[in-house]
Design an enzyme around this catalytic site. Structure first.
Site, PDB file in Angstrom:
ATOM      1  N   CYS A   1      -2.124  -2.637   7.650  1.00 25.76           N
ATOM      2  CA  CYS A   1      -1.971  -3.565   6.535  1.00 25.76           C
ATOM      3  C   CYS A   1      -0.648  -4.318   6.559  1.00 25.76           C
ATOM      4  O   CYS A   1      -0.597  -5.491   6.176  1.00 25.76           O
ATOM      5  CB  CYS A   1      -2.178  -2.832   5.215  1.00 25.76           C
ATOM      6  SG  CYS A   1      -3.927  -2.373   5.002  1.00 25.76           S
TER       7      CYS A   1
ATOM      8  N   LYS B   1      -6.958  -4.867  -3.093  1.00 22.32           N
ATOM      9  CA  LYS B   1      -7.745  -5.393  -1.968  1.00 22.32           C
ATOM     10  C   LYS B   1      -9.010  -4.581  -1.766  1.00 22.32           C
ATOM     11  O   LYS B   1      -8.940  -3.367  -1.641  1.00 22.32           O
ATOM     12  CB  LYS B   1      -6.942  -5.286  -0.657  1.00 22.32           C
ATOM     13  CG  LYS B   1      -5.580  -5.882  -0.694  1.00 22.32           C
ATOM     14  CD  LYS B   1      -4.830  -5.525   0.583  1.00 22.32           C
ATOM     15  CE  LYS B   1      -4.597  -4.048   0.704  1.00 22.32           C
ATOM     16  NZ  LYS B   1      -4.024  -3.670   2.023  1.00 22.32           N
TER      17      LYS B   1
ATOM     18  N   ASP C   1       0.790  -1.252   0.000  1.00 23.58           N
ATOM     19  CA  ASP C   1       0.000   0.000   0.000  1.00 23.58           C
ATOM     20  C   ASP C   1       0.818   1.297   0.000  1.00 23.58           C
ATOM     21  O   ASP C   1       0.500   2.236   0.745  1.00 23.58           O
ATOM     22  CB  ASP C   1      -0.974   0.014   1.196  1.00 23.58           C
ATOM     23  CG  ASP C   1      -1.980  -1.127   1.150  1.00 23.58           C
ATOM     24  OD1 ASP C   1      -1.888  -1.967   0.233  1.00 23.58           O
ATOM     25  OD2 ASP C   1      -2.845  -1.198   2.040  1.00 23.58           O
TER      26      ASP C   1
HETATM   27  C1  VGL Z   1      -4.713   0.783   5.745  1.00 18.96           C
HETATM   28  C2  VGL Z   1      -6.131   1.921   7.141  1.00 18.96           C
HETATM   29  C3  VGL Z   1      -7.176   1.717   6.283  1.00 18.96           C
HETATM   30  C4  VGL Z   1      -3.319   0.315   5.463  1.00 18.96           C
HETATM   31  C5  VGL Z   1      -5.745   0.564   4.872  1.00 18.96           C
HETATM   32  O1  VGL Z   1      -2.950   0.183   4.277  1.00 18.96           O
HETATM   33  O2  VGL Z   1      -2.577   0.090   6.444  1.00 18.96           O
HETATM   34  N1  VGL Z   1      -4.916   1.453   6.879  1.00 18.96           N
HETATM   35  N2  VGL Z   1      -6.974   1.033   5.139  1.00 18.96           N
END
Ligand code: VGL
Ligand code: ZN
Length: 209
Positions: free
Chosen positions: A162, A114, A28
């Protein structure tokens, strides 16, 4: 004289030696998390994490390791978001600039999206069906096995969500799993969440270096 390090490195935290049986998962590193203008900016995402992740990508490529990326990829409305009962500001909506990779990130492998169907969860390996609550594999474990990898290194954003859940699932899949702290950063929604994540990872047998 002591043996010189295998790679000259400005990152003394390097604890990993990549090999052809290693998968590097870059979690991410998207504009909404890594850019200061992003809706869920993780402090240090741009200045610290992107260069440190790129460094790991270079080491991995040099060693013939496999590279995989994940991207948080939400619909416009999802119970993941505060507007629909969740805890997060709107972020990483599929196809928007916020969901794109940070422009400085080296992208050298396939990316697993995702949550495209409104599924919830943080891991790159599994998603939760929004209706049945069932855990659905994303296909990442199969991709890693098909690449012949037994070891997994996890870097990216965010440590306490994540990255943590991806590393925990990786260990549960039986991969020898490492998280590199120099190449991640925590959201710290509550102070200490990053430290708690490190403890939880270590308890699960993940190497945190
Ligand atoms: C994430 C919060 C909400 C992440 C994803 O990638 O860690 N954190 N969605
Ligand atoms: Zn999200």
């Amino acid at each position: 004289m002591s043996t010189p390090p295998r790679y000259p490195s400005k990152y003394p935290e390097d604890v990993t030696v990549y090999a052809s049986d290693t998968a590097l998962i870059v979690v991410d590193v998207q504009n909404d998390f890594a850019d200061p203008g992003g809706s869920l900016y993780v402090p240090g995402g741009d200045t610290q994490v992107v260069p440190a992740v790129n460094h790991q990508i270079s080491l991995a490529l040099e060693a013939g390791a496999s590279l995989f990326y994940t991207q948080d990829w939400h619909p416009e409305r999802t119970p993941h978001f505060a507007i629909d009962g969740g805890i997060w500001p709107v972020h990483c909506v599929a196809g928007t600039p916020g969901a794109g990779f940070h422009p400085d990130l080296r992208v050298e492998g396939p990316s697993v999206h995702k949550g495209a169907g409104g599924e919830d969860g943080y891991s790159g390996f599994t998603m939760r069906d929004p209706v049945s609550g069932e855990e659905i594999p994303t296909g990442l474990a199969a991709m890693i096995r098909e690449a012949g990898c037994l070891r997994v290194v996890v870097v990216g954003l965010a440590l306490d969500y994540c990255v943590k859940d991806t590393a925990l699932d990786s260990a549960a899949e039986g991969f020898d799993t490492t998280v590199l702290l120099a190449a991640t950063a925590a959201v710290n929604l509550n102070p200490g969440d990053g430290d708690a994540a490190v403890r939880q990872l270590r308890e699960a047998g993940v190497t945190v270096g």
